[in-house]
Scaffold this motif. Structure first.
Motif, PDB file in Angstrom:
ATOM      1  N   ALA A  52      35.660  25.698 -73.771  1.00 14.07           N
ATOM      2  CA  ALA A  52      34.807  26.033 -74.909  1.00 14.07           C
ATOM      3  C   ALA A  52      35.211  27.350 -75.578  1.00 14.07           C
ATOM      4  O   ALA A  52      34.618  27.727 -76.583  1.00 14.07           O
ATOM      5  N   CYS A  53      36.202  28.029 -75.038  1.00 20.32           N
ATOM      6  CA  CYS A  53      36.604  29.336 -75.563  1.00 20.32           C
ATOM      7  C   CYS A  53      37.976  29.292 -76.223  1.00 20.32           C
ATOM      8  O   CYS A  53      38.851  28.538 -75.812  1.00 20.32           O
ATOM      9  N   THR A  54      38.124  30.116 -77.247  1.00 21.62           N
ATOM     10  CA  THR A  54      39.429  30.371 -77.836  1.00 21.62           C
ATOM     11  C   THR A  54      39.586  31.876 -77.962  1.00 21.62           C
ATOM     12  O   THR A  54      38.607  32.616 -77.970  1.00 21.62           O
TER      13      THR A  54
ATOM     14  N   VAL B 206      28.922  27.621 -78.093  1.00 25.02           N
ATOM     15  CA  VAL B 206      27.671  27.448 -77.360  1.00 25.02           C
ATOM     16  C   VAL B 206      26.718  26.624 -78.229  1.00 25.02           C
ATOM     17  O   VAL B 206      27.057  26.226 -79.344  1.00 25.02           O
ATOM     18  N   ARG B 207      25.524  26.411 -77.711  1.00 23.85           N
ATOM     19  CA  ARG B 207      24.487  25.742 -78.486  1.00 23.85           C
ATOM     20  C   ARG B 207      23.314  26.710 -78.596  1.00 23.85           C
ATOM     21  O   ARG B 207      22.950  27.376 -77.641  1.00 23.85           O
ATOM     22  N   ARG B 208      22.735  26.755 -79.789  1.00 19.17           N
ATOM     23  CA  ARG B 208      21.575  27.600 -80.039  1.00 19.17           C
ATOM     24  C   ARG B 208      20.535  26.737 -80.713  1.00 19.17           C
ATOM     25  O   ARG B 208      20.790  26.188 -81.779  1.00 19.17           O
ATOM     26  N   SER B 209      19.390  26.574 -80.085  1.00 17.87           N
ATOM     27  CA  SER B 209      18.328  25.706 -80.601  1.00 17.87           C
ATOM     28  C   SER B 209      18.862  24.304 -80.870  1.00 17.87           C
ATOM     29  O   SER B 209      18.528  23.671 -81.872  1.00 17.87           O
TER      30      SER B 209
ATOM     31  N   PRO C 121      25.280  23.670 -82.696  1.00 20.45           N
ATOM     32  CA  PRO C 121      26.482  24.398 -82.290  1.00 20.45           C
ATOM     33  C   PRO C 121      26.516  25.801 -82.900  1.00 20.45           C
ATOM     34  O   PRO C 121      26.144  25.997 -84.056  1.00 20.45           O
ATOM     35  N   ALA C 122      26.959  26.745 -82.071  1.00 18.67           N
ATOM     36  CA  ALA C 122      27.066  28.137 -82.510  1.00 18.67           C
ATOM     37  C   ALA C 122      28.314  28.746 -81.892  1.00 18.67           C
ATOM     38  O   ALA C 122      28.856  28.236 -80.911  1.00 18.67           O
ATOM     39  N   GLY C 123      28.756  29.831 -82.469  1.00 19.85           N
ATOM     40  CA  GLY C 123      29.861  30.595 -81.906  1.00 19.85           C
ATOM     41  C   GLY C 123      29.319  31.864 -81.289  1.00 19.85           C
ATOM     42  O   GLY C 123      28.421  32.503 -81.846  1.00 19.85           O
ATOM     43  N   HIS C 124      29.846  32.210 -80.139  1.00 19.82           N
ATOM     44  CA  HIS C 124      29.421  33.428 -79.434  1.00 19.82           C
ATOM     45  C   HIS C 124      30.644  34.310 -79.209  1.00 19.82           C
ATOM     46  O   HIS C 124      31.602  33.881 -78.559  1.00 19.82           O
TER      47      HIS C 124
ATOM     48  N   LEU D   5      26.347  29.316 -87.195  1.00 20.31           N
ATOM     49  CA  LEU D   5      25.797  30.558 -86.662  1.00 20.31           C
ATOM     50  C   LEU D   5      26.798  31.232 -85.743  1.00 20.31           C
ATOM     51  O   LEU D   5      27.453  30.579 -84.927  1.00 20.31           O
ATOM     52  N   LEU D   6      26.910  32.541 -85.864  1.00 22.19           N
ATOM     53  CA  LEU D   6      27.758  33.354 -84.997  1.00 22.19           C
ATOM     54  C   LEU D   6      26.871  34.409 -84.364  1.00 22.19           C
ATOM     55  O   LEU D   6      26.068  35.045 -85.047  1.00 22.19           O
TER      56      LEU D   6
END
Length: 151
Positions: free
Chosen positions: A42-44, A64-67, A70-73, A107-108
């Motif tokens: 899941a990472c780059t 990741v997932r937020r609510s 899909p989101a970026g962390h 979303l980031l």
């Protein structure tokens, strides 16, 4: 001139050394922690190099997932101390945002030490806003602010 490229396994030692230079010992990632994120599907990781293949910085992004969406962390963003304020962080951030937009991510998010005024100013400049606080996030003693930016 700075150019960006994808992480290669041979980069691990240099990324570890830079992370140690960028953060206090009890906050910096261990070699094992970096290896974990860099190997995670899941990472780059984007690597910024200056002339002569000198490491200028890197950014590790986790999907990741937020609510339920899909989101970026941003796991970490590191820029070599001697070349800060020359646009390396901005290049890394823009590359990640473009990648996420192509994937349809809206979303980031990230965490930042609440006493890191330079990083906070950087993130605010690029439209991040504070959405929460995590007590003792860093080394069990330093609070983190959670910041987000819609894409």
């Amino acid at each position: 001139m700075i150019h960006l490229r994808a992480f290669r396994n041979s980069d691990l030692d240099r990324l570890y050394e830079l992370d140690q230079a960028c953060f206090a010992h009890d906050i910096a990632y261990s070699r094992a922690e970096l290896r974990y994120f860099l190997a995670k599907p899941a990472c780059t990781c984007w690597v910024a190099e200056a002339e002569g293949e000198r490491l200028a910085g890197f950014l590790i992004l986790e999907r990741v997932r937020r609510s339920g969406r899909p989101a970026g962390h941003i796991v970490t963003i590191d820029v070599a101390p001697e070349i800060r304020r020359q646009g390396v962080g901005q290049l890394l951030l823009q590359a990640v945002e473009a990648e996420l937009r192509e994937e349809g991510v809206c979303l980031l998010l990230l965490e930042v030490a609440e006493d890191n005024a330079v990083a906070l100013a950087f993130y605010h400049r690029f439209g991040f806003h504070e959405t929460g606080r995590i007590p003792g996030y860093y080394a069990g003693r330093l609070n983190a602010l959670v910041m987000e930016r819609p894409l």
